[in-house]
Structures are given as C-alpha cells and as structure tokens.
Scaffold this active site. Structure first.
Site, mmCIF file in Angstrom:
data_model
loop_
_atom_site.group_PDB
_atom_site.id
_atom_site.type_symbol
_atom_site.label_atom_id
_atom_site.label_comp_id
_atom_site.label_asym_id
_atom_site.label_seq_id
_atom_site.Cartn_x
_atom_site.Cartn_y
_atom_site.Cartn_z
ATOM 1 N N GLU A 50 0.866 -1.192 0.000
ATOM 2 C CA GLU A 50 0.000 0.000 0.000
ATOM 3 C C GLU A 50 0.905 1.246 0.000
ATOM 4 O O GLU A 50 1.968 1.254 0.634
ATOM 5 C CB GLU A 50 -0.830 -0.015 1.292
ATOM 6 C CG GLU A 50 -1.688 1.220 1.529
ATOM 7 C CD GLU A 50 -2.289 1.248 2.944
ATOM 8 O OE1 GLU A 50 -1.568 0.929 3.919
ATOM 9 O OE2 GLU A 50 -3.474 1.576 3.061
ATOM 10 N N ASN A 110 -6.910 6.436 -1.606
ATOM 11 C CA ASN A 110 -5.862 5.465 -1.345
ATOM 12 C C ASN A 110 -6.143 4.305 -2.307
ATOM 13 O O ASN A 110 -7.102 3.557 -2.126
ATOM 14 C CB ASN A 110 -5.932 5.010 0.126
ATOM 15 C CG ASN A 110 -4.751 4.166 0.518
ATOM 16 O OD1 ASN A 110 -4.028 3.645 -0.321
ATOM 17 N ND2 ASN A 110 -4.551 4.017 1.818
ATOM 18 N N LYS A 127 -9.532 2.371 -1.661
ATOM 19 C CA LYS A 127 -9.711 1.807 -0.312
ATOM 20 C C LYS A 127 -11.038 2.221 0.318
ATOM 21 O O LYS A 127 -11.367 3.417 0.365
ATOM 22 C CB LYS A 127 -8.543 2.239 0.572
ATOM 23 C CG LYS A 127 -8.482 1.550 1.922
ATOM 24 C CD LYS A 127 -7.179 1.929 2.614
ATOM 25 C CE LYS A 127 -7.016 1.315 3.976
ATOM 26 N NZ LYS A 127 -5.723 1.711 4.587
ATOM 27 N N GLU A 146 -5.748 8.863 7.698
ATOM 28 C CA GLU A 146 -6.375 8.397 6.442
ATOM 29 C C GLU A 146 -7.755 9.016 6.246
ATOM 30 O O GLU A 146 -8.160 9.293 5.133
ATOM 31 C CB GLU A 146 -6.445 6.876 6.420
ATOM 32 C CG GLU A 146 -5.080 6.235 6.234
ATOM 33 C CD GLU A 146 -5.171 4.791 5.818
ATOM 34 O OE1 GLU A 146 -5.756 4.500 4.777
ATOM 35 O OE2 GLU A 146 -4.638 3.946 6.568
ATOM 36 N N CYS A 172 -4.804 -2.925 2.919
ATOM 37 C CA CYS A 172 -4.490 -2.848 4.347
ATOM 38 C C CYS A 172 -5.659 -3.141 5.272
ATOM 39 O O CYS A 172 -6.039 -4.284 5.442
ATOM 40 C CB CYS A 172 -3.852 -1.504 4.669
ATOM 41 S SG CYS A 172 -2.988 -1.596 6.256
ATOM 42 N N ASN A 197 0.353 -1.073 5.352
ATOM 43 C CA ASN A 197 1.289 -0.349 6.227
ATOM 44 C C ASN A 197 0.682 -0.441 7.617
ATOM 45 O O ASN A 197 -0.321 0.234 7.894
ATOM 46 C CB ASN A 197 1.372 1.142 5.866
ATOM 47 C CG ASN A 197 2.134 1.423 4.584
ATOM 48 O OD1 ASN A 197 3.344 1.647 4.600
ATOM 49 N ND2 ASN A 197 1.423 1.432 3.469
HETATM 50 N N1 CDV Z 1 -2.844 1.413 6.664
HETATM 51 C C1 CDV Z 1 -3.767 0.809 7.445
HETATM 52 O O1 CDV Z 1 -4.911 0.678 7.042
HETATM 53 N N2 CDV Z 1 -3.362 0.392 8.666
HETATM 54 C C2 CDV Z 1 -4.255 -0.199 9.637
HETATM 55 C C3 CDV Z 1 -3.977 0.147 11.070
HETATM 56 C C4 CDV Z 1 -3.346 1.359 11.346
HETATM 57 C C5 CDV Z 1 -5.224 -0.020 11.907
HETATM 58 C C6 CDV Z 1 -4.248 -1.700 9.601
HETATM 59 O O2 CDV Z 1 -5.336 -2.270 9.679
HETATM 60 O O3 CDV Z 1 -3.183 -2.306 9.560
#
Ligand code: CDV
Length: 312
Positions: A50, A110, A127, A146, A172, A197
C-alpha cells in the site's frame, strides 16, 4: 499462467522503509530490482505494498493541499513510474501497486491497481475501510490521518480477469473485514492481493506489539480458507524515519496455511507456484456457496452498520 496447468507464479515484494527524503525514482528502482528477482525465481505476478511510492505519510499532520502536492500521483503511469510498467512488459510480469491517487476532479483516494503482463492497467480499487481519524491528536506520538487525506473508495470490491486469473484486491485495513473477501469470492475470485502499512504501535488503544502481527496473520489465513482463495499480502515495514511498522508479508493458500513468509523487515521477495485448483476443492465442498449459503439470514450485514438490538 499457463492455461492447462492452472498455476500462477505469485510473488510478494515486501518493502523496507521509505523515508521522507527518498525520491519516487529511488523507490521505483527498488521495485524494479524486486520485479527482476521475482521473474528470475519463476514469478508471473508481483504484489507491492500500500502507498508503495512514498513514506506512510498519514502519520504526519499537514494540510490536505501539502499532502496532495508531496505524496499523490496525478497520473498512472507517471514519469517516475513509467519504467516499472516498461519493465513489466519486457519481463512479461504483472503487478499490483498501491499509491495515493488524485483524480482530475481533485478527489483523493488510497488506490491500488492491477497491471497485466503487457503493462496495461486491468483493474483499479480505491480503499473502502479507511482507519484512523481526521483531527490533530496533539498528544499522540504520530497521527493516522487516512480519514483526513482520503475519500472513501467508490469502486466497490471487484474482481478482474487479468492474464486469465480471477483476481480481486483490497488495501491494508480492508484485510481485517470478512465482507471484503466474501464479496470478491462471490465474484469467483481465485486470488486476492493486497498491500499494507501497519504501525507496530496502535495510537488508539493499548495493543501488545505481538498482537499486531497475530491479528494480521489470522485475518489473512481465516479469509483464505473461508473463501477458498489464495491471499498474497505485501507490507511496507521497518522503521520509516523512526516510526516502526510490522513486516510478516505472506502468501496464504486456500487451506489457510502460510506457504511463504518474509523473514526480514527489508526489501524481500517471497514467491510460490500457486496451484489454483487447490481453491476449487474448498469451493466445491465445505464452502460450496451455491449449496450451503443462506443469504436470507444474513440481511443485517447490509442493513446495519453498527451493532444494535437483538432481533425480536
Ligand atoms: N494502513 C492501514 O490501514 N493500517 C491499519 C492500522 C493502522 C489499523 C491496519 O489495519 O493495519
């Protein structure tokens, strides 16, 4: 994929840190090195993380305008990313790439794309489950902005036919939600690819560090098994300018088993020859959706967002 054997040489290209000072060109050079390695190890498709082109910038408080000027792409491919597309075509390797997208209308997302072996974009995802907050948490060691920097994705969870594979994707935090995979499995996804991430420290509540990796892995493993799909997850990890993120990029088989896992927190390629027929076994038997699903009893899933009263 060779159409008679139904296998896919599937690689995950985990990335070590990308620092604020790193240029797009330097990052793309790293991505290209890993694509070459993946190809030399028999891979036909590479999954990158990501927001792969920049540091994980939602950790920093700044205006939307500044974020967009520094970290967003206004075209894909653009001048810095074109060499990656050219290499894909030269090597005949497809890829998934996450990046911050600013549309011509000025909407920030995103985003992730799937690119086929001719270097053509065959799928796009924006996203949907955006974690974090939009206010400035002045007491926190870092932010997770975000909800400030991105709009909620408007393309849904779709499955794309790329090089004869039914491939879905997400980003993510989406990987933690069972609905993400089921919606794609209902479109006959065979493989779901994603980048992430995940900060090692959760600023919202006290979560032991080891759970950050545990919850990452159980989400992927359970979802692969419950949908009879391959899941390939690429992290950006290690310490970005002092902010640490988990590694443990993995490829999970439809059995729910981890078949490849990154050992480092650096740029690292892991790969498998994925037997796509493995998922068919589960989709024909225990998770034969057409035979066994009872959507008439799942209505609350689309009618309610948060938990509420028990049904009368
Ligand atoms: N980049 C993300 O979406 N990270 C989220 C965290 C920060 C809750 C994850 O689910 O890994």
């Amino acid at each position: 994929m060779s159409s008679n054997t139904r296998t896919l040489g599937l690689a995950v290209a985990q990335m070590g840190p990308v620092h604020l000072a790193d240029s797009r060109e330097a990052v793309v050079h790293r991505l290209m090195e890993m694509m070459r390695e993946a190809k030399s190890r028999g891979s036909e498709f590479v999954v990158y993380p990501e927001l792969a082109l920049t540091t994980f910038f939602p950790r920093y408080w700044m205006s939307e305008k500044e974020a967009q000027e520094r970290f967003f792409e206004v075209s894909m491919p653009g001048p810095a990313t074109q060499p990656l597309f050219d290499l894909a075509r030269e090597l005949q390797v497809g890829f998934y790439l996450g990046y911050a997208e600013l549309t011509p209308e000025g909407k920030p997302y995103n985003t992730a794309i799937i690119v086929d072996r001719t270097g053509r974009i065959t799928g796009k995802y924006r996203k949907i489950h955006l974690p974090g907050h939009s206010d400035h948490k002045t007491e926190a060691p870092f932010q997770h902005l975000e909800k400030k920097f991105f709009d909620v994705g408007d393309l849904g969870f779709r499955v794309f036919d790329t090089d004869n594979i039914h491939m879905g994707m997400c980003l993510c935090n989406d990987r933690r939600w069972p609905e993400t995979y089921r919606v794609m499995a209902l479109q006959s996804a065979e493989v779901v690819v994603l980048g992430y991430n995940t900060p090692s420290q959760n600023i919202h509540w006290n979560e032991p560090v080891h759970l950050r990796t545990t919850t990452h892995l159980i989400s992927l493993q359970a979802s692969a098994y419950q949908n009879g799909i391959w899941v390939a997850a690429a992290g950006k990890c290690g310490s970005e300018d002092g902010f640490h993120m988990i590694g443990s990029s993995v490829i999970v088989a439809p059995t729910g088993e981890i078949v490849a896992r990154a050992l480092t927190e650096e740029d690292e390629v892991i790969c498998v020859k994925a037997d796509l027929s493995l998922g068919e076994f589960f989709r024909e038997h225990v998770f034969n959706f057409a035979k066994h699903r009872r959507p008439e009893h799942y209505k609350l899933i689309t009618e309610r967002t948060g938990a509420g009263e028990a049904l009368a």
